[in-house]
Design a protein around this motif. Structure first.
Motif, PDB file in Angstrom:
ATOM      1  N   GLY A  11      79.077  64.159   6.215  1.00 32.69           N
ATOM      2  CA  GLY A  11      79.436  62.867   5.635  1.00 32.69           C
ATOM      3  C   GLY A  11      78.634  61.707   6.158  1.00 32.69           C
ATOM      4  O   GLY A  11      78.753  60.601   5.658  1.00 32.69           O
ATOM      5  N   THR A  12      77.816  61.936   7.171  1.00 31.45           N
ATOM      6  CA  THR A  12      76.997  60.843   7.698  1.00 31.45           C
ATOM      7  C   THR A  12      75.754  60.668   6.850  1.00 31.45           C
ATOM      8  O   THR A  12      75.326  61.577   6.142  1.00 31.45           O
ATOM      9  CB  THR A  12      76.596  61.135   9.149  1.00 31.45           C
ATOM     10  OG1 THR A  12      75.841  62.357   9.165  1.00 31.45           O
ATOM     11  CG2 THR A  12      77.813  61.292  10.024  1.00 31.45           C
ATOM     12  N   ASN A  13      75.199  59.481   6.915  1.00 27.54           N
ATOM     13  CA  ASN A  13      74.024  59.185   6.118  1.00 27.54           C
ATOM     14  C   ASN A  13      72.795  59.906   6.664  1.00 27.54           C
ATOM     15  O   ASN A  13      72.618  60.027   7.877  1.00 27.54           O
ATOM     16  CB  ASN A  13      73.742  57.678   6.110  1.00 27.54           C
ATOM     17  CG  ASN A  13      74.818  56.939   5.355  1.00 27.54           C
ATOM     18  OD1 ASN A  13      75.631  57.557   4.671  1.00 27.54           O
ATOM     19  ND2 ASN A  13      74.837  55.628   5.504  1.00 27.54           N
ATOM     20  N   ALA A  14      71.916  60.354   5.797  1.00 27.67           N
ATOM     21  CA  ALA A  14      70.642  60.941   6.205  1.00 27.67           C
ATOM     22  C   ALA A  14      69.629  59.815   6.324  1.00 27.67           C
ATOM     23  O   ALA A  14      69.159  59.285   5.321  1.00 27.67           O
ATOM     24  CB  ALA A  14      70.185  61.968   5.182  1.00 27.67           C
ATOM     25  N   ARG A  15      69.316  59.417   7.542  1.00 20.79           N
ATOM     26  CA  ARG A  15      68.399  58.297   7.762  1.00 20.79           C
ATOM     27  C   ARG A  15      66.963  58.756   7.534  1.00 20.79           C
ATOM     28  O   ARG A  15      66.588  59.853   7.911  1.00 20.79           O
ATOM     29  CB  ARG A  15      68.551  57.748   9.176  1.00 20.79           C
ATOM     30  CG  ARG A  15      69.933  57.159   9.441  1.00 20.79           C
ATOM     31  CD  ARG A  15      70.000  56.547  10.822  1.00 20.79           C
ATOM     32  NE  ARG A  15      71.304  55.958  11.064  1.00 20.79           N
ATOM     33  CZ  ARG A  15      71.644  54.733  10.702  1.00 20.79           C
ATOM     34  NH1 ARG A  15      70.754  53.982  10.076  1.00 20.79           N
ATOM     35  NH2 ARG A  15      72.838  54.263  10.947  1.00 20.79           N
ATOM     36  N   PRO A  16      66.155  57.920   6.922  1.00 21.43           N
ATOM     37  CA  PRO A  16      64.750  58.291   6.722  1.00 21.43           C
ATOM     38  C   PRO A  16      64.039  58.441   8.063  1.00 21.43           C
ATOM     39  O   PRO A  16      64.318  57.713   9.020  1.00 21.43           O
ATOM     40  CB  PRO A  16      64.182  57.118   5.925  1.00 21.43           C
ATOM     41  CG  PRO A  16      65.114  55.986   6.181  1.00 21.43           C
ATOM     42  CD  PRO A  16      66.479  56.597   6.370  1.00 21.43           C
ATOM     43  N   ARG A  17      63.165  59.387   8.118  1.00 24.91           N
ATOM     44  CA  ARG A  17      62.472  59.703   9.359  1.00 24.91           C
ATOM     45  C   ARG A  17      61.366  58.685   9.622  1.00 24.91           C
ATOM     46  O   ARG A  17      60.538  58.413   8.757  1.00 24.91           O
ATOM     47  CB  ARG A  17      61.878  61.099   9.289  1.00 24.91           C
ATOM     48  CG  ARG A  17      61.261  61.575  10.593  1.00 24.91           C
ATOM     49  CD  ARG A  17      60.797  63.004  10.465  1.00 24.91           C
ATOM     50  NE  ARG A  17      60.244  63.477  11.723  1.00 24.91           N
ATOM     51  CZ  ARG A  17      59.773  64.707  11.920  1.00 24.91           C
ATOM     52  NH1 ARG A  17      59.795  65.575  10.902  1.00 24.91           N
ATOM     53  NH2 ARG A  17      59.287  65.065  13.087  1.00 24.91           N
ATOM     54  N   VAL A  18      61.341  58.119  10.845  1.00 24.82           N
ATOM     55  CA  VAL A  18      60.339  57.139  11.227  1.00 24.82           C
ATOM     56  C   VAL A  18      59.068  57.867  11.633  1.00 24.82           C
ATOM     57  O   VAL A  18      59.107  58.812  12.424  1.00 24.82           O
ATOM     58  CB  VAL A  18      60.834  56.245  12.374  1.00 24.82           C
ATOM     59  CG1 VAL A  18      59.739  55.268  12.801  1.00 24.82           C
ATOM     60  CG2 VAL A  18      62.092  55.489  11.950  1.00 24.82           C
ATOM     61  N   THR A  19      57.957  57.460  11.093  1.00 28.26           N
ATOM     62  CA  THR A  19      56.664  58.045  11.433  1.00 28.26           C
ATOM     63  C   THR A  19      55.753  56.989  12.053  1.00 28.26           C
ATOM     64  O   THR A  19      55.972  55.784  11.877  1.00 28.26           O
ATOM     65  CB  THR A  19      55.972  58.633  10.190  1.00 28.26           C
ATOM     66  OG1 THR A  19      55.797  57.594   9.226  1.00 28.26           O
ATOM     67  CG2 THR A  19      56.814  59.756   9.587  1.00 28.26           C
ATOM     68  N   VAL A  20      54.761  57.455  12.783  1.00 34.17           N
ATOM     69  CA  VAL A  20      53.774  56.567  13.404  1.00 34.17           C
ATOM     70  C   VAL A  20      52.463  56.704  12.651  1.00 34.17           C
ATOM     71  O   VAL A  20      51.962  57.813  12.461  1.00 34.17           O
ATOM     72  CB  VAL A  20      53.568  56.916  14.897  1.00 34.17           C
ATOM     73  CG1 VAL A  20      52.486  56.026  15.499  1.00 34.17           C
ATOM     74  CG2 VAL A  20      54.879  56.770  15.656  1.00 34.17           C
ATOM     75  N   ALA A  21      51.926  55.574  12.206  1.00 36.31           N
ATOM     76  CA  ALA A  21      50.675  55.560  11.437  1.00 36.31           C
ATOM     77  C   ALA A  21      49.727  54.532  12.037  1.00 36.31           C
ATOM     78  O   ALA A  21      50.134  53.631  12.774  1.00 36.31           O
ATOM     79  CB  ALA A  21      50.949  55.236   9.972  1.00 36.31           C
ATOM     80  N   THR A  22      48.464  54.701  11.739  1.00 38.20           N
ATOM     81  CA  THR A  22      47.477  53.733  12.217  1.00 38.20           C
ATOM     82  C   THR A  22      47.559  52.450  11.388  1.00 38.20           C
ATOM     83  O   THR A  22      47.953  52.467  10.229  1.00 38.20           O
ATOM     84  CB  THR A  22      46.053  54.309  12.105  1.00 38.20           C
ATOM     85  OG1 THR A  22      45.814  54.726  10.754  1.00 38.20           O
ATOM     86  CG2 THR A  22      45.883  55.502  13.031  1.00 38.20           C
ATOM     87  N   THR A  23      47.192  51.358  12.016  1.00 37.18           N
ATOM     88  CA  THR A  23      47.252  50.053  11.353  1.00 37.18           C
ATOM     89  C   THR A  23      46.022  49.840  10.473  1.00 37.18           C
ATOM     90  O   THR A  23      44.965  50.441  10.697  1.00 37.18           O
ATOM     91  CB  THR A  23      47.320  48.928  12.391  1.00 37.18           C
ATOM     92  OG1 THR A  23      46.124  48.973  13.187  1.00 37.18           O
ATOM     93  CG2 THR A  23      48.533  49.101  13.295  1.00 37.18           C
ATOM     94  N   PRO A  24      46.124  48.977   9.477  1.00 39.11           N
ATOM     95  CA  PRO A  24      44.946  48.660   8.658  1.00 39.11           C
ATOM     96  C   PRO A  24      43.792  48.094   9.482  1.00 39.11           C
ATOM     97  O   PRO A  24      42.621  48.348   9.171  1.00 39.11           O
ATOM     98  CB  PRO A  24      45.480  47.632   7.659  1.00 39.11           C
ATOM     99  CG  PRO A  24      46.951  47.899   7.580  1.00 39.11           C
ATOM    100  CD  PRO A  24      47.351  48.334   8.952  1.00 39.11           C
ATOM    101  N   GLU A  25      44.104  47.344  10.542  1.00 44.94           N
ATOM    102  CA  GLU A  25      43.046  46.761  11.361  1.00 44.94           C
ATOM    103  C   GLU A  25      42.239  47.840  12.086  1.00 44.94           C
ATOM    104  O   GLU A  25      41.016  47.762  12.185  1.00 44.94           O
ATOM    105  CB  GLU A  25      43.642  45.783  12.378  1.00 44.94           C
ATOM    106  CG  GLU A  25      42.595  45.022  13.173  1.00 44.94           C
ATOM    107  CD  GLU A  25      43.198  43.943  14.057  1.00 44.94           C
ATOM    108  OE1 GLU A  25      42.431  43.295  14.783  1.00 44.94           O
ATOM    109  OE2 GLU A  25      44.429  43.765  14.004  1.00 44.94           O
ATOM    110  N   TRP A  26      42.940  48.885  12.575  1.00 46.25           N
ATOM    111  CA  TRP A  26      42.241  49.977  13.255  1.00 46.25           C
ATOM    112  C   TRP A  26      41.408  50.786  12.264  1.00 46.25           C
ATOM    113  O   TRP A  26      40.268  51.164  12.559  1.00 46.25           O
ATOM    114  CB  TRP A  26      43.233  50.862  13.978  1.00 46.25           C
ATOM    115  CG  TRP A  26      42.662  52.164  14.467  1.00 46.25           C
ATOM    116  CD1 TRP A  26      42.993  53.424  14.080  1.00 46.25           C
ATOM    117  CD2 TRP A  26      41.638  52.329  15.461  1.00 46.25           C
ATOM    118  NE1 TRP A  26      42.261  54.365  14.740  1.00 46.25           N
ATOM    119  CE2 TRP A  26      41.409  53.719  15.600  1.00 46.25           C
ATOM    120  CE3 TRP A  26      40.883  51.446  16.231  1.00 46.25           C
ATOM    121  CZ2 TRP A  26      40.473  54.247  16.486  1.00 46.25           C
ATOM    122  CZ3 TRP A  26      39.937  51.958  17.117  1.00 46.25           C
ATOM    123  CH2 TRP A  26      39.750  53.336  17.234  1.00 46.25           C
TER     124      TRP A  26
END
Length: 312
Positions: free
Chosen positions: A140-155
């Protein structure tokens, strides 16, 4: 060939070129060490480094073409006379190498907080924040979207511009060497070689004009010196005058060989003035070159002053 080779020994020009080569190393070392010791290249504009690296590469290849007869003379003259005649090319190549090292250090010490970012994907079926989606868990708990790490546009931009610098040098170097080896060596040079040398000189000058614009814009609006070295600029601004004069009096050079360095010297002087003004401002606010409070106990007060000044 021997008739067109240098036979005079110009002591003043030799001494000036040797002093300039030594001065180049001394002037760039503070900038290299500042990035390494600070462990960050924050404050540099990637466009400034791109334009600077391509401009210096164009100037180096221009001198390679216009002084190619001097390279051929090394077959018939002594090693010492050959070294002396090519000192102008050596100092331009050294300048390109030392500036390119800044680009390499910029990528190697790119600040981590500007390199990566956390990304949270949006749930298309969620009507409101916290709503139960089709991926809801069985309990019954919400399925939270998984946080990912990505490179920035500046890099990603920095890496892309680094690749562009490599391709620019590789393609133009191969083109220059191919034409020099294939086309007959004549005096004056073959028209194709004259056109290529002029293109490299003019493009190098245009790139030099554009080089400092993004860095001046970035430094002016950030109101911080960042990783820029005042010592390097303080040495190079007056040194650029001697650098240009040494190329003017070199055999085989023309205005396409030294104009780019005259332009960069003037614009670097403007950047130095801006950095000196911001250095004074930082001292009055009690912050360092990266905007951090010099005295952590007064961090909140200094930060408020900085924000207030930025709003004004």
């Amino acid at each position: 060939m021997l008739e067109s080779c240098p036979v005079t020994h110009d002591v003043p020009t030799l001494v000036l070129s040797l002093l300039l080569c030594t001065g180049l190393v001394i002037s760039y070392l503070p900038q290299h060490l500042r990035i390494i010791n600070a462990n960050t290249s924050e404050g540099f504009s990637p466009w400034y480094l791109l334009l600077g690296a391509t401009s210096s590469a164009s100037g180096m290849l221009n001198l390679l073409i216009v002084q190619w007869p001097l390279f051929r003379c090394c077959r018939v003259i002594s090693a010492g006379r050959c070294f002396e005649s090519l000192l102008g090319f050596y100092q331009v190549t050294l300048q390109w190498l030392l500036f390119t090292i800044i680009l390499v250090l910029y990528l190697a010490y790119f600040p981590k907080h500007l390199k990566y970012q956390r990304v949270m994907p949006l749930e298309p079926n969620a009507q409101t924040y916290g709503a139960i989606t089709e991926n809801a868990q069985a309990d019954g708990t919400n399925a939270r979207p998984r946080v990912t790490v990505a490179t920035t546009p500046e890099w990603r931009l920095a890496v892309t511009l680094g690749i562009v610098v490599f391709l620019h040098l590789s393609l133009l170097f191969l083109l220059s060497i191919s034409l020099l080896l294939i086309l007959p060596s004549t005096t004056p040079p073959h028209p194709f070689l004259r056109y290529l040398a002029t293109f490299l000189g003019v493009s190098g000058t245009l790139l030099a004009v554009l080089q400092y614009a993004p860095q001046i814009h970035r430094t002016y609006h950030s109101k911080l010196v960042g990783a820029l070295s005042l010592g390097t600029m303080a040495i190079q601004v007056p040194g650029s005058v001697l650098f240009v004069l040494s190329l003017v009096f070199r055999p085989g050079t023309d205005w396409t060989s030294w104009l780019a360095y005259a332009v960069t010297g003037g614009m670097q002087g403007a950047l130095l003035v801006i950095c000196l003004l911001w250095k004074r401002r930082q001292r009055s606010l009690g912050i360092d070159d990266f905007g951090r409070p010099v005295n952590p106990m007064d961090g909140s007060t200094e930060r408020e002053s900085l924000l207030t000044d930025a709003q004004d």
